[in-house]
Motif scaffolding. Structure first.
Motif, PDB file in Angstrom:
ATOM      1  N   ARG A 420       1.009  -0.862   0.068  1.00  0.00           N
ATOM      2  CA  ARG A 420      -0.115  -0.297   0.446  1.00  0.00           C
ATOM      3  C   ARG A 420       0.931   1.208  -0.466  1.00  0.00           C
ATOM      4  N   ILE A 421       1.593   1.219   0.687  1.00  0.00           N
ATOM      5  CA  ILE A 421       2.872   2.826   1.291  1.00  0.00           C
ATOM      6  C   ILE A 421       3.345   2.825  -0.059  1.00  0.00           C
ATOM      7  N   ARG A 422       3.616   1.562  -0.735  1.00  0.00           N
ATOM      8  CA  ARG A 422       4.782   1.772  -1.828  1.00  0.00           C
ATOM      9  C   ARG A 422       3.554   1.572  -3.011  1.00  0.00           C
ATOM     10  N   GLY A 423       2.854   1.878  -3.188  1.00  0.00           N
ATOM     11  CA  GLY A 423       1.920   2.298  -3.928  1.00  0.00           C
ATOM     12  C   GLY A 423       1.140   3.197  -4.240  1.00  0.00           C
ATOM     13  N   GLU A 424       0.929   3.802  -2.817  1.00  0.00           N
ATOM     14  CA  GLU A 424       1.380   5.165  -2.619  1.00  0.00           C
ATOM     15  C   GLU A 424       1.866   6.135  -2.641  1.00  0.00           C
ATOM     16  N   ASN A 425       2.652   5.896  -2.790  1.00  0.00           N
ATOM     17  CA  ASN A 425       4.180   6.783  -2.730  1.00  0.00           C
ATOM     18  C   ASN A 425       4.443   6.727  -4.633  1.00  0.00           C
ATOM     19  N   GLN A 426       4.224   6.112  -5.149  1.00  0.00           N
ATOM     20  CA  GLN A 426       4.716   6.626  -6.736  1.00  0.00           C
ATOM     21  C   GLN A 426       2.884   7.535  -7.445  1.00  0.00           C
ATOM     22  N   ARG A 427       1.990   7.485  -6.532  1.00  0.00           N
ATOM     23  CA  ARG A 427       1.145   8.086  -7.198  1.00  0.00           C
ATOM     24  C   ARG A 427       1.666   9.435  -7.591  1.00  0.00           C
TER      25      ARG A 427
END
Length: 427
Positions: A420-427
């Motif tokens: 989740r954190i990895r994906g949100e950091n890529q936004r």
């Protein structure tokens, strides 16, 4: 039909009463901006004071885009309700505050209202700045008026309905904002009061170090009990809990050193706090940093939820985490997690590893950890990112191992949380 008309009349009356109440609540402690105020040329001492206060409030960080003119605004601040863009604070008369009076500026600081009467969004932390004195507000105003004018139009906010309406903002303010002034506590020393004024006001520490409800309001204006910073996936730890970032058992000089240089014998700063030290607190006077240290040290301790212990054991997951630590971490932090003084922080007994929220731990290992380069610590040691080295399962095993090694007792980190954190950091 008659009953329906009665209910309609009652509904209209109640709506009018509610609207009037909200309107009145938003006019609390409003200054008179139409009154004539004698103006004099700003003295060098006043401008120097204003420049110092601007650094103490870290104003330029939010009001400057990367590569843009200082204080010309335009930086996007992501919120759960959309993006708020900072305004132009230079003395340009069309897009900045060149046509503002000192009273207009004071009203914005104290009441969160623009020159044209528009209510301002609390991404501009007037909920904290309301405690700033009129004298300090006037010094800030004088300094901003001395800057080069930048003709940079303000970027419209990109907020979702109904959060983009003045009516919704007025209702929020009626519920959660009450203008205030810092009141000296006669039972405390002058140093403690100075520290309290800086932490609560210009320092706006509660903007990060407090939990937020569904509407983005903190439980109390002075809540420093920790909270997740919206949209950033960093957790601002509690400044009152000994298990998070409470400093009641620290020496004041160690607290001041952390704010001055980013490092101290008791810890170091990373993430969003590194930016605060870099742009703000390292430029503050030793006396003010000492005052903040005295205030923070004296905060009443509070408890935070304890994480469920992982439990140590010779399990496949524990062995996998230990192996990853040996491969990627032990060369700097040591086989027993003791670190290297002045270079790599110890992990054994490090409360940053065992907080209930593991968000910061995930962020540091994914994206690296870097203390700010300050005058007192110009070449800080850093930690490389492992975002391309470890997958979610590997990182979960490693972090879970760290939270159970060397006597630590904290909850497991799951691959889902890391994903989740990895994906949100890529936004």
């Amino acid at each position: 039909m008659k009953r329906l008309r009665t209910w309609l009349v009652v509904g209209v009356v109640l709506a009018l009463v509610l609207t009037l109440t909200v309107w009145q609540l938003n006019l609390r402690d409003e200054p008179d901006v139409t009154a004539a105020v004698a103006t004099t040329a700003a003295s060098p001492a006043l401008l120097e004071r204003g420049a110092y206060l601007a650094r103490a409030g870290n104003c330029m960080s939010c009001h400057t885009t990367r590569g843009g003119s200082p204080y010309a605004g335009g930086r996007g601040i992501a919120t759960p309700f959309g993006t708020v863009f900072s305004s132009n604070l230079t003395p340009d008369t069309r897009s900045g505050i060149g046509s503002w009076s000192a009273s207009h500026f004071w009203r914005a600081m104290h009441n969160g209202r623009s020159k044209d009467g528009r209510l301002l969004y609390p991404a501009f932390p007037y909920t904290s700045y309301t405690e700033v004195t009129r004298e300090d507000s006037d010094a800030l105003y004088a300094y901003l008026q001395s800057l080069p004018a930048a003709a940079q139009p303000n970027t419209p906010h990109a907020l979702r309905w109904p959060f983009n309406t003045q009516a919704a903002l007025a209702a929020w303010r009626a519920l959660y904002f009450n203008p205030g002034r810092y009141a000296t506590d006669a039972t405390q020393t002058a140093e403690w009061n100075r520290g309290a004024y800086l932490v609560r006001g210009l320092g706006h520490c509660s903007a990060c170090h407090s939990a937020r409800n569904a509407l983005g309001a903190s439980s109390t204006p002075l809540d420093l009990a920790g909270g997740l910073i919206p949209m950033q996936n960093w957790y601002a730890p509690s400044l009152t809990s000994p298990s998070e970032a409470g400093v009641a058992d620290w020496q004041p000089e160690h607290i001041a050193a952390l704010l001055k240089t980013g490092v101290s014998p008791r810890g170091s700063v990373l993430g969003p706090m590194a930016e605060v030290v870099l742009h703000s607190t390292q430029h503050m006077s030793d006396a003010d940093l000492r005052a903040m240290a005295v205030f923070l040290k004296a905060l009443p301790p509070t408890a935070v939820p304890s994480p469920t212990p992982v439990g140590a054991g010779d399990t496949p997951a524990a062995r996998a985490g230990a192996k990853l630590y040996e491969q990627h971490c032990a060369q700097c932090h040591g086989e027993q997690g003791r670190g290297v003084p002045g270079a790599y922080p110890p992990l054994a007994g490090n409360r940053a590893l065992t907080m209930a929220s593991s968000a910061n731990l995930v962020q540091v290992v994914l994206n690296g950890g870097y203390a700010p380069a300050t005058a007192g610590n110009p070449r800080p040691f850093g930690m490389p990112p492992f975002v391309l080295v470890l997958n979610d399962n590997e990182l979960a095993s490693l972090l879970t191992y760290l939270r159970s090694a060397w006597g630590h007792q904290a909850s497991a980190v799951t691959p889902t949380e890391i994903h989740r954190i990895r994906g949100e950091n890529q936004r």
